[in-house]
Write a protein that holds these residues in place. Structure first.
Motif, PDB file in Angstrom:
ATOM      1  N   ARG A 282       0.844  -1.206   0.000  1.00 27.91           N
ATOM      2  CA  ARG A 282       0.000   0.000   0.000  1.00 27.91           C
ATOM      3  C   ARG A 282       0.876   1.252   0.000  1.00 27.91           C
ATOM      4  O   ARG A 282       0.613   2.212  -0.743  1.00 27.91           O
ATOM      5  CB  ARG A 282      -0.927  -0.017   1.220  1.00 27.91           C
ATOM      6  CG  ARG A 282      -1.786   1.244   1.353  1.00 27.91           C
ATOM      7  CD  ARG A 282      -2.780   1.129   2.487  1.00 27.91           C
ATOM      8  NE  ARG A 282      -2.169   1.010   3.791  1.00 27.91           N
ATOM      9  CZ  ARG A 282      -1.656   2.033   4.466  1.00 27.91           C
ATOM     10  NH1 ARG A 282      -1.664   3.258   3.945  1.00 27.91           N
ATOM     11  NH2 ARG A 282      -1.116   1.840   5.669  1.00 27.91           N
ATOM     12  N   ALA A 283       1.930   1.243   0.823  1.00 26.80           N
ATOM     13  CA  ALA A 283       2.816   2.408   0.908  1.00 26.80           C
ATOM     14  C   ALA A 283       3.545   2.638  -0.421  1.00 26.80           C
ATOM     15  O   ALA A 283       3.717   3.776  -0.853  1.00 26.80           O
ATOM     16  CB  ALA A 283       3.821   2.222   2.041  1.00 26.80           C
ATOM     17  N   GLU A 284       3.973   1.540  -1.074  1.00 25.92           N
ATOM     18  CA  GLU A 284       4.664   1.661  -2.360  1.00 25.92           C
ATOM     19  C   GLU A 284       3.775   2.319  -3.402  1.00 25.92           C
ATOM     20  O   GLU A 284       4.250   3.027  -4.285  1.00 25.92           O
ATOM     21  CB  GLU A 284       5.106   0.281  -2.861  1.00 25.92           C
ATOM     22  CG  GLU A 284       6.286  -0.296  -2.114  1.00 25.92           C
ATOM     23  CD  GLU A 284       6.628  -1.695  -2.561  1.00 25.92           C
ATOM     24  OE1 GLU A 284       5.888  -2.243  -3.435  1.00 25.92           O
ATOM     25  OE2 GLU A 284       7.611  -2.264  -2.065  1.00 25.92           O
ATOM     26  N   ARG A 285       2.461   2.078  -3.280  1.00 28.64           N
ATOM     27  CA  ARG A 285       1.513   2.640  -4.247  1.00 28.64           C
ATOM     28  C   ARG A 285       0.945   3.981  -3.787  1.00 28.64           C
ATOM     29  O   ARG A 285       0.046   4.518  -4.414  1.00 28.64           O
ATOM     30  CB  ARG A 285       0.382   1.634  -4.493  1.00 28.64           C
ATOM     31  CG  ARG A 285       0.867   0.451  -5.339  1.00 28.64           C
ATOM     32  CD  ARG A 285       0.090  -0.816  -5.047  1.00 28.64           C
ATOM     33  NE  ARG A 285       0.577  -1.908  -5.866  1.00 28.64           N
ATOM     34  CZ  ARG A 285       1.704  -2.576  -5.615  1.00 28.64           C
ATOM     35  NH1 ARG A 285       2.456  -2.245  -4.580  1.00 28.64           N
ATOM     36  NH2 ARG A 285       2.086  -3.567  -6.408  1.00 28.64           N
ATOM     37  N   LYS A 286       1.484   4.483  -2.664  1.00 27.25           N
ATOM     38  CA  LYS A 286       1.060   5.778  -2.125  1.00 27.25           C
ATOM     39  C   LYS A 286      -0.458   5.823  -1.894  1.00 27.25           C
ATOM     40  O   LYS A 286      -1.117   6.823  -2.160  1.00 27.25           O
ATOM     41  CB  LYS A 286       1.497   6.926  -3.043  1.00 27.25           C
ATOM     42  CG  LYS A 286       3.017   7.061  -3.150  1.00 27.25           C
ATOM     43  CD  LYS A 286       3.403   8.224  -4.044  1.00 27.25           C
ATOM     44  CE  LYS A 286       4.906   8.504  -3.976  1.00 27.25           C
ATOM     45  NZ  LYS A 286       5.735   7.376  -4.398  1.00 27.25           N
ATOM     46  N   MET A 287      -0.980   4.705  -1.396  1.00 29.38           N
ATOM     47  CA  MET A 287      -2.405   4.614  -1.069  1.00 29.38           C
ATOM     48  C   MET A 287      -2.581   4.783   0.431  1.00 29.38           C
ATOM     49  O   MET A 287      -1.800   4.244   1.227  1.00 29.38           O
ATOM     50  CB  MET A 287      -2.990   3.262  -1.502  1.00 29.38           C
ATOM     51  CG  MET A 287      -2.940   2.994  -2.998  1.00 29.38           C
ATOM     52  SD  MET A 287      -3.522   1.321  -3.421  1.00 29.38           S
ATOM     53  CE  MET A 287      -5.301   1.510  -3.195  1.00 29.38           C
ATOM     54  N   THR A 288      -3.603   5.523   0.841  1.00 29.89           N
ATOM     55  CA  THR A 288      -3.927   5.637   2.259  1.00 29.89           C
ATOM     56  C   THR A 288      -4.782   4.448   2.669  1.00 29.89           C
ATOM     57  O   THR A 288      -5.248   3.661   1.824  1.00 29.89           O
ATOM     58  CB  THR A 288      -4.705   6.937   2.531  1.00 29.89           C
ATOM     59  OG1 THR A 288      -5.974   6.856   1.843  1.00 29.89           O
ATOM     60  CG2 THR A 288      -3.933   8.149   2.034  1.00 29.89           C
ATOM     61  N   LEU A 289      -4.992   4.309   3.971  1.00 38.10           N
ATOM     62  CA  LEU A 289      -5.908   3.262   4.453  1.00 38.10           C
ATOM     63  C   LEU A 289      -7.283   3.431   3.827  1.00 38.10           C
ATOM     64  O   LEU A 289      -7.924   2.452   3.422  1.00 38.10           O
ATOM     65  CB  LEU A 289      -6.011   3.316   5.989  1.00 38.10           C
ATOM     66  CG  LEU A 289      -4.943   2.596   6.796  1.00 38.10           C
ATOM     67  CD1 LEU A 289      -5.094   2.937   8.279  1.00 38.10           C
ATOM     68  CD2 LEU A 289      -5.018   1.091   6.597  1.00 38.10           C
ATOM     69  N   ASP A 290      -7.741   4.681   3.747  1.00 35.45           N
ATOM     70  CA  ASP A 290      -9.047   4.952   3.138  1.00 35.45           C
ATOM     71  C   ASP A 290      -9.073   4.525   1.674  1.00 35.45           C
ATOM     72  O   ASP A 290     -10.051   3.942   1.204  1.00 35.45           O
ATOM     73  CB  ASP A 290      -9.394   6.438   3.247  1.00 35.45           C
ATOM     74  CG  ASP A 290      -9.840   6.840   4.647  1.00 35.45           C
ATOM     75  OD1 ASP A 290     -10.456   5.984   5.322  1.00 35.45           O
ATOM     76  OD2 ASP A 290      -9.580   7.973   5.058  1.00 35.45           O
ATOM     77  N   ASP A 291      -7.994   4.824   0.948  1.00 35.72           N
ATOM     78  CA  ASP A 291      -7.927   4.476  -0.475  1.00 35.72           C
ATOM     79  C   ASP A 291      -8.080   2.970  -0.672  1.00 35.72           C
ATOM     80  O   ASP A 291      -8.887   2.511  -1.493  1.00 35.72           O
ATOM     81  CB  ASP A 291      -6.590   4.914  -1.085  1.00 35.72           C
ATOM     82  CG  ASP A 291      -6.439   6.424  -1.163  1.00 35.72           C
ATOM     83  OD1 ASP A 291      -7.471   7.117  -1.188  1.00 35.72           O
ATOM     84  OD2 ASP A 291      -5.287   6.892  -1.190  1.00 35.72           O
ATOM     85  N   LEU A 292      -7.283   2.197   0.070  1.00 35.53           N
ATOM     86  CA  LEU A 292      -7.307   0.748  -0.089  1.00 35.53           C
ATOM     87  C   LEU A 292      -8.617   0.162   0.432  1.00 35.53           C
ATOM     88  O   LEU A 292      -9.160  -0.775  -0.147  1.00 35.53           O
ATOM     89  CB  LEU A 292      -6.115   0.104   0.625  1.00 35.53           C
ATOM     90  CG  LEU A 292      -5.991  -1.415   0.487  1.00 35.53           C
ATOM     91  CD1 LEU A 292      -5.996  -1.840  -0.978  1.00 35.53           C
ATOM     92  CD2 LEU A 292      -4.722  -1.905   1.180  1.00 35.53           C
ATOM     93  N   SER A 293      -9.134   0.729   1.519  1.00 34.56           N
ATOM     94  CA  SER A 293     -10.408   0.276   2.074  1.00 34.56           C
ATOM     95  C   SER A 293     -11.523   0.388   1.036  1.00 34.56           C
ATOM     96  O   SER A 293     -12.295  -0.552   0.817  1.00 34.56           O
ATOM     97  CB  SER A 293     -10.756   1.094   3.321  1.00 34.56           C
ATOM     98  OG  SER A 293     -12.055   0.801   3.768  1.00 34.56           O
ATOM     99  N   ARG A 294     -11.575   1.542   0.378  1.00 27.76           N
ATOM    100  CA  ARG A 294     -12.623   1.757  -0.642  1.00 27.76           C
ATOM    101  C   ARG A 294     -12.401   0.862  -1.859  1.00 27.76           C
ATOM    102  O   ARG A 294     -13.340   0.278  -2.391  1.00 27.76           O
ATOM    103  CB  ARG A 294     -12.652   3.230  -1.066  1.00 27.76           C
ATOM    104  CG  ARG A 294     -13.303   4.154  -0.040  1.00 27.76           C
ATOM    105  CD  ARG A 294     -13.588   5.525  -0.657  1.00 27.76           C
ATOM    106  NE  ARG A 294     -12.364   6.190  -1.072  1.00 27.76           N
ATOM    107  CZ  ARG A 294     -11.663   7.001  -0.298  1.00 27.76           C
ATOM    108  NH1 ARG A 294     -12.055   7.245   0.936  1.00 27.76           N
ATOM    109  NH2 ARG A 294     -10.562   7.578  -0.751  1.00 27.76           N
ATOM    110  N   ALA A 295     -11.137   0.760  -2.313  1.00 25.75           N
ATOM    111  CA  ALA A 295     -10.846  -0.007  -3.522  1.00 25.75           C
ATOM    112  C   ALA A 295     -11.120  -1.495  -3.340  1.00 25.75           C
ATOM    113  O   ALA A 295     -11.547  -2.178  -4.270  1.00 25.75           O
ATOM    114  CB  ALA A 295      -9.394   0.209  -3.943  1.00 25.75           C
ATOM    115  N   ALA A 296     -10.881  -1.988  -2.119  1.00 24.10           N
ATOM    116  CA  ALA A 296     -11.041  -3.423  -1.867  1.00 24.10           C
ATOM    117  C   ALA A 296     -12.404  -3.782  -1.285  1.00 24.10           C
ATOM    118  O   ALA A 296     -12.768  -4.957  -1.238  1.00 24.10           O
ATOM    119  CB  ALA A 296      -9.936  -3.910  -0.929  1.00 24.10           C
ATOM    120  N   GLY A 297     -13.155  -2.773  -0.825  1.00 21.30           N
ATOM    121  CA  GLY A 297     -14.435  -3.072  -0.187  1.00 21.30           C
ATOM    122  C   GLY A 297     -14.252  -3.729   1.167  1.00 21.30           C
ATOM    123  O   GLY A 297     -15.039  -4.590   1.571  1.00 21.30           O
TER     124      GLY A 297
END
Length: 202
Positions: free
Chosen positions: A33-48
């Motif tokens: 997640r950090a490598e892709r510069k995604m926040t917890l919110d970003d990954l939470s939304r993208a993955a459901g």
């Protein structure tokens, strides 16, 4: 006795654990997640997956089910196999043989690119061995803003074109040029040319 359908369901929701030591997938998910510069919110939304559950997983307070792990890896752009491959202890020295190196052939354009850089750096920092047959050319569209290329000729001679400017290079010469514009590397000689191509993305 459970039906085959029920057994498949049970397998798909079983926690990712082993009888001895459970895999520490949380650290790997956090790293990806950090490598892709995604926040917890970003990954939470993208993955459901709920943010609280994701936080627990990343801190290795909980192991994801296979279904949850699949959604997370899918959102991160990796496979489940890749996720678990990272659980192995890193080697002090890892060696890739000739057959482990991906090769891109531009048959019509008469070039070959050997991808020497590790796949996890793709899109950030890449290096290649470029082989151009006589008359061959590697013609590229503009890369991301700020991208630059560094080309060192190892054998023969080539011409580099970037943003309308051209330079001739002979063996041991290095060209550094903008690559966020259309650019090309051409072998105008009669023999084979080889070069080291380094791409640093913006």
């Amino acid at each position: 006795m459970a039906s085959s359908t029920n057994r498949r369901t049970a397998q798909s929701t079983a926690p990712l654990t082993s009888p001895t030591t459970p895999p520490r997938v949380g650290e790997q998910i956090q790293r990806l997640r950090a490598e892709r510069k995604m926040t917890l919110d970003d990954l939470s939304r993208a993955a459901g997956v709920s943010k609280s559950m994701l936080s627990e997983i990343e801190r290795d307070k909980a192991n994801p089910t296979i279904a949850v792990a699949w959604r997370l890896t899918n959102a991160l752009g990796v496979s489940l196999d890749q996720l678990f491959a990272t659980q192995k202890s890193p080697e002090t020295i890892s060696v890739a043989g000739p057959h482990d190196i991906p090769t891109l052939d531009g048959n019509d354009a008469r070039y070959q690119l050997r991808v020497w850089g590790p796949i996890e750096l793709a899109g950030k920092f890449e290096w290649y061995e470029l082989t151009l047959q006589a008359g061959g050319a590697l013609v590229s569209n503009a890369h991301e803003p700020g991208t630059r290329e560094h080309l060192t000729v190892l054998q023969g001679s080539v011409e580099v074109e970037a943003d309308g400017a051209t330079k001739r290079l002979k063996a041991a010469d290095t060209a550094r040029y903008v690559a966020d514009v259309p650019h090309a590397i051409r072998n105008l000689g009669k023999g084979e040319a080889k070069a080291l191509l380094v791409v640093i993305h913006g």
